[in-house]
Design a protein around this motif. Structure first.
Motif, PDB file in Angstrom:
ATOM      1  N   PRO A   6       7.153   1.594   3.482  1.00 31.37           N
ATOM      2  CA  PRO A   6       6.510   0.279   3.557  1.00 31.37           C
ATOM      3  C   PRO A   6       4.994   0.418   3.686  1.00 31.37           C
ATOM      4  N   ILE A   7       4.269  -0.425   2.963  1.00 25.27           N
ATOM      5  CA  ILE A   7       2.803  -0.449   3.050  1.00 25.27           C
ATOM      6  C   ILE A   7       2.389  -1.907   3.179  1.00 25.27           C
ATOM      7  N   ARG A   8       1.647  -2.230   4.231  1.00 26.49           N
ATOM      8  CA  ARG A   8       1.269  -3.624   4.443  1.00 26.49           C
ATOM      9  C   ARG A   8       0.269  -4.075   3.378  1.00 26.49           C
ATOM     10  N   PHE A  22      -5.040  -4.630  -0.208  1.00 27.64           N
ATOM     11  CA  PHE A  22      -4.705  -3.597   0.761  1.00 27.64           C
ATOM     12  C   PHE A  22      -5.908  -3.267   1.635  1.00 27.64           C
ATOM     13  N   HIS A  23      -5.634  -2.862   2.884  1.00 29.95           N
ATOM     14  CA  HIS A  23      -6.633  -2.159   3.684  1.00 29.95           C
ATOM     15  C   HIS A  23      -6.742  -0.746   3.127  1.00 29.95           C
ATOM     16  N   ALA A  24      -7.957  -0.256   2.948  1.00 27.77           N
ATOM     17  CA  ALA A  24      -8.151   1.076   2.389  1.00 27.77           C
ATOM     18  C   ALA A  24      -7.425   2.139   3.210  1.00 27.77           C
ATOM     19  N   GLY A  25      -7.405   1.966   4.527  1.00 27.96           N
ATOM     20  CA  GLY A  25      -6.784   2.963   5.391  1.00 27.96           C
ATOM     21  C   GLY A  25      -5.278   3.016   5.294  1.00 27.96           C
ATOM     22  N   ASP A  26      -4.664   2.025   4.645  1.00 30.64           N
ATOM     23  CA  ASP A  26      -3.209   2.015   4.504  1.00 30.64           C
ATOM     24  C   ASP A  26      -2.737   2.689   3.229  1.00 30.64           C
TER      25      ASP A  26
END
Length: 364
Positions: A6-8, A22-26
């Protein structure tokens, strides 16, 4: 270990496009793994993108990657990635001004930017072109507002406006506003204007490739002879515009021009680069509008000289029109763009997790 990762993310309609934010860190830090993850998330390559979140069209198979900015004068950094439905390719060689409209709302919703009043300006560093944009988001009562009375062609209904101003985007991809050094050139016996005011665009009269410029997108795509000529011009123009070999690139965009039919400044049909846009891209519209202000350009001559005096230019496209506000001055051969601005809308559609096979990103 679970078979899926899963990726938020958030799904946001920005302008006339839609994509995953997306958040870059995810996302994975190395580019090959990141691209593999995004292809899996979208379900590409597949014309329907049936096994992913993509919509089977370049306009609905887009990604925005956002992070808090460490750059002075910017709130967030925004990287646009085009995920192609028909091939396993992720491209970062252009901006997307439509998805840009959703970056400000995303940044506020995700706590990257604090609400500052009834409206909140978000200063966005666009990594693809290394330029700055300021998006003003409606934030009454301390929250992002999505409903409103602003309509943009290509999107049903009305929504809250997102005003976007671009700062110093001329030549952001090609090095100068007129990358060939000329207001017009002749390529394959066709007169063109090569321009880059946020998006590399080649402007040419539709009649010069045997079209009227009023055809439906599908009709143009079915005209193999015209499409082959346009692509041949694009390949040569890419070299002249300091873009190198553009055979596998999404730029420059090719824009067929005709006289306006519905009260606007000029009528357009835009290749992106091998299909015809159902509307016109944000930065593409800015570049075409700028060309309309330049005496001697193909756009100036198709639109009519009076277009050069207008501050707001309405660019007609297959599903309506797109208004661009410009402040351009010229002194002989010297041309300077002082300001480019426009109005878009955006809407948060969903947020949660998108799932990709763990085999694509097996580190967790």
């Amino acid at each position: 270990m679970s078979s899926q990762m899963p990726i938020r993310c958030s799904v946001i309609r920005g302008g006339t496009s839609k994509g995953l934010y997306f958040h870059a860190g995810d996302l994975p830090h190395d580019q090959p793994t990141r691209n593999a993850v995004l292809l899996a998330a979208m379900g590409s390559p597949d014309q329907r993108e049936i096994d992913g979140m993509g919509g089977g069209d370049p306009l609905t198979s887009k990604v925005a990657v956002i992070r808090a900015s460490l750059r002075e004068g910017a709130d967030v950094d925004y990287l646009f990635l085009q995920v192609w439905p028909d091939r396993g390719q992720v491209s970062d060689n252009q901006n997307c001004g439509n998805l840009l409209a959703g970056v400000g709302p995303f940044a506020i919703e995700e706590g990257l930017v604090a609400v500052s009043g009834p409206t909140t300006p978000v200063r966005i560093w666009m990594e693809n072109s290394r330029t700055l944009a300021v998006a003003t988001v409606q934030t009454p009562d301390g929250r992002v507002r999505y409903d409103g009375t602003t309509h943009i062609d290509g999107v049903p209904g009305t929504h809250a406006p997102v005003a976007i101003e671009f700062l110093d985007i001329a030549g952001s991809s090609c090095g100068s506003l007129l990358p060939t050094g000329q207001v017009s050139d002749v390529i394959n016996d066709v007169r063109v204007t090569c321009i880059d005011n946020g998006m590399p665009v080649v402007c040419l009269a539709a009649e010069s490739v045997g079209l009227t410029g009023y055809e439906d997108p599908a009709e143009i795509e079915a005209n193999e002879e015209a499409c082959a000529l346009v692509e041949a011009i694009r390949l040569r123009a890419g070299e002249l515009m300091n873009l190198g070999d553009v055979a596998a690139s999404t730029v420059p965009k090719m824009c067929l021009l005709a006289k306006a039919r519905h009260g606007g400044t000029i009528s357009t049909r835009t290749f992106i680069p091998h299909r015809i846009h159902d509307a016109i891209g944000v930065f593409g519209a800015v570049s075409v509008a700028t060309a309309c202000r330049l005496p001697g350009s193909v756009a100036y001559e198709v639109a009519g000289a009076e277009a050069g005096d207008h501050e707001v230019l309405d660019i007609e496209h297959p599903s309506g029109h797109f208004s661009v506000t410009l402040d351009v001055t010229s002194d002989g051969d010297a041309i300077e763009v002082h300001r480019a601005a426009l109005m878009r809308t955006a809407r948060l559609l969903m947020r949660g997790d998108v799932f990709v096979p763990s085999s694509v990103w097996p580190h967790q």
